[in-house]
Design an enzyme around this catalytic site. Sequence first.
Site, PDB file in Angstrom:
ATOM      1  N   GLU A 173       0.701  -1.278  -0.062  1.00 15.18           N
ATOM      2  CA  GLU A 173      -0.059   0.012  -0.128  1.00 15.18           C
ATOM      3  C   GLU A 173       0.835   1.347   0.137  1.00 15.18           C
ATOM      4  OE1 GLU A 173      -2.936  -0.220   3.046  1.00 15.18           O
ATOM      5  OE2 GLU A 173      -4.321  -1.831   1.947  1.00 15.18           O
ATOM      6  N   GLU A 292      -5.561  -8.522  -0.102  1.00 12.64           N
ATOM      7  CA  GLU A 292      -6.409  -8.002   1.053  1.00 12.64           C
ATOM      8  C   GLU A 292      -7.631  -7.885   0.618  1.00 12.64           C
ATOM      9  OE1 GLU A 292      -4.749  -5.038   3.836  1.00 12.64           O
ATOM     10  OE2 GLU A 292      -2.783  -5.512   3.335  1.00 12.64           O
TER      11      GLU A 292
HETATM   12  O1  AHR Z   1      -5.493  -5.643   7.281  1.00  9.45           O
HETATM   13  C1  AHR Z   1      -5.136  -4.587   8.104  1.00  9.45           C
HETATM   14  C2  AHR Z   1      -4.473  -3.261   7.277  1.00  9.45           C
HETATM   15  O2  AHR Z   1      -5.438  -3.032   6.166  1.00  9.45           O
HETATM   16  C3  AHR Z   1      -3.237  -3.710   6.580  1.00  9.45           C
HETATM   17  O3  AHR Z   1      -2.068  -3.607   7.229  1.00  9.45           O
HETATM   18  C4  AHR Z   1      -2.940  -2.685   5.352  1.00  9.45           C
HETATM   19  O4  AHR Z   1      -2.282  -3.285   4.314  1.00  9.45           O
HETATM   20  C5  AHR Z   1      -4.447  -2.476   5.217  1.00  9.45           C
HETATM   21  O5  AHR Z   1      -4.875  -0.957   4.884  1.00  9.45           O
END
Ligand code: AHR
Length: 504
Positions: A173, A292
Amino acid sequence: MAHSSLVLDPRFSLADVDRRLFGSFVEHMGRCVYTGIFEPDHPTADESGFRGDVLELVRELGPTLVRYPGGNFVSSYRWEDGVGPVEERPQRLDLAWRALEPNTFGLNEFMAWAGVAGVEPMMAINLGTRGVAEACDLVEYSNHPGGTYLSDLRRSHGVKDPHDIKLWCLGNELDGPWQVGQKTAHEYGRLAAEAGKAMRLVDPSIELVAVGSSHSGMATFASWEATVLEHTYGVVDYISLHTYYEQHDDDVESFLATATDMDMFIDAVIATADHVGARLRQRKKLRLAFDEWNVWYQQRFVGVRNLDWQYARPLIEDNFTVVDAVVVGSYLISLLNHADRVAIACQAQLVNIIAPILTEPGGVAWRQTIFYPFAQAARFARGRVLRPLIESSSYPTARFGEVPMLHATATYDDETGELSLFAVNRSTTETLPLTADVRGFGALQVADHSVLADDDLQARNTADQPDRVVPRRGSGARLTDGELTVGLPPASWNVLRLTPAPAG
Ligand code: AHR
């Protein structure tokens, strides 16, 4: 009267089910590692300190792959802190979550845990505060057999054979202002290209994931991907996607339809990647790593600035409802329906942090509602994803307009002859009659119809009532002359398994 139908045929397939679609994520964050998967004092802990009750649930959940060690955490992490004699490892500030990181769990512990959990590792490198040299060092420490300083260091840490980690995320990110070491797309693209190139020199067999946008609502979405891929297209194998959804106010109808947004996100990233590929005259098609995804009630998160330096503090331990589970089922359907381009997906995260498994420190571990759709999809989505022809009544939503009530996908396993149908009824008020034409598969029988639904959409599992919400056997599924009929209860996740009928 609501209705839905689908036609399935073994001749119409989208792609093989990549087992990496059923990935998960372990970050050094809150209680995911400490008092989650790792708690040496826990009554069920093994000699490595891994919680046995959690391992049992992880095996039942069935993830195939686990991303590690972050997440935001990785962007200021020094991997060297987490290897070698535990008593010599430094305690550090974790800037991402304003936590104390004792480093009693690190790379080698994770790899040992992944081995006993039976999952493939997906390792993220720090491209926030670090660069090419540290990335190469980590690959050499992890994957080089021996005879060099870093591979011999690993051996001296008791790990004789190389870990042979195949899958590497080039940061996390880095478009986000919350990230330590945020970068412009140009800065990141150049760094990722050089890091990836050099890591491949250390180990040519590795696969690389470039960082895509943190979510599709980012102001730089799509132009970030385009610029990053201009730099990295020739080096990487995948581009990442992240997204989290939550219910806003009382709008459960829109929440149940959020997978339509996930579909649009995936389609937009494919279009962007293919545009860059065309401009660069590349034959290779990039694949997507949705590394994610989940439901996350971010409105409830207190915010990083309000945290103080603590060890293993409970953080974003959302307790999921029935409707959250149905929505998670819908995301799994979307991922399977893009199996021709989405090769990897990780539900974030595995334990305690917005997770299918919750634990009490020193106490019990239990399954959240969202455990079940993941476990069933990971277990029963096998073979090939089919291209179903779907018709369905629709319903109005405030955020996405008219949306089909039925959201479905199907897989067919040529080896066993098993046809699995995964279906969500998004209507909160109506049972959705479904007719499926499955004549092309020969004689089948209904082996099982499992339903996750409840009159109380807000019902949850807790430590006291761990089995308040579980999938139950559905009733009324009939298969006659190649036509399956079944009623899908309101706001439900359904798995219908059809197996070859015995001859005669
Ligand atoms: O999963 C929680 C957080 O969400 C992670 O650390 C990040 O990559 C995302 O913003």
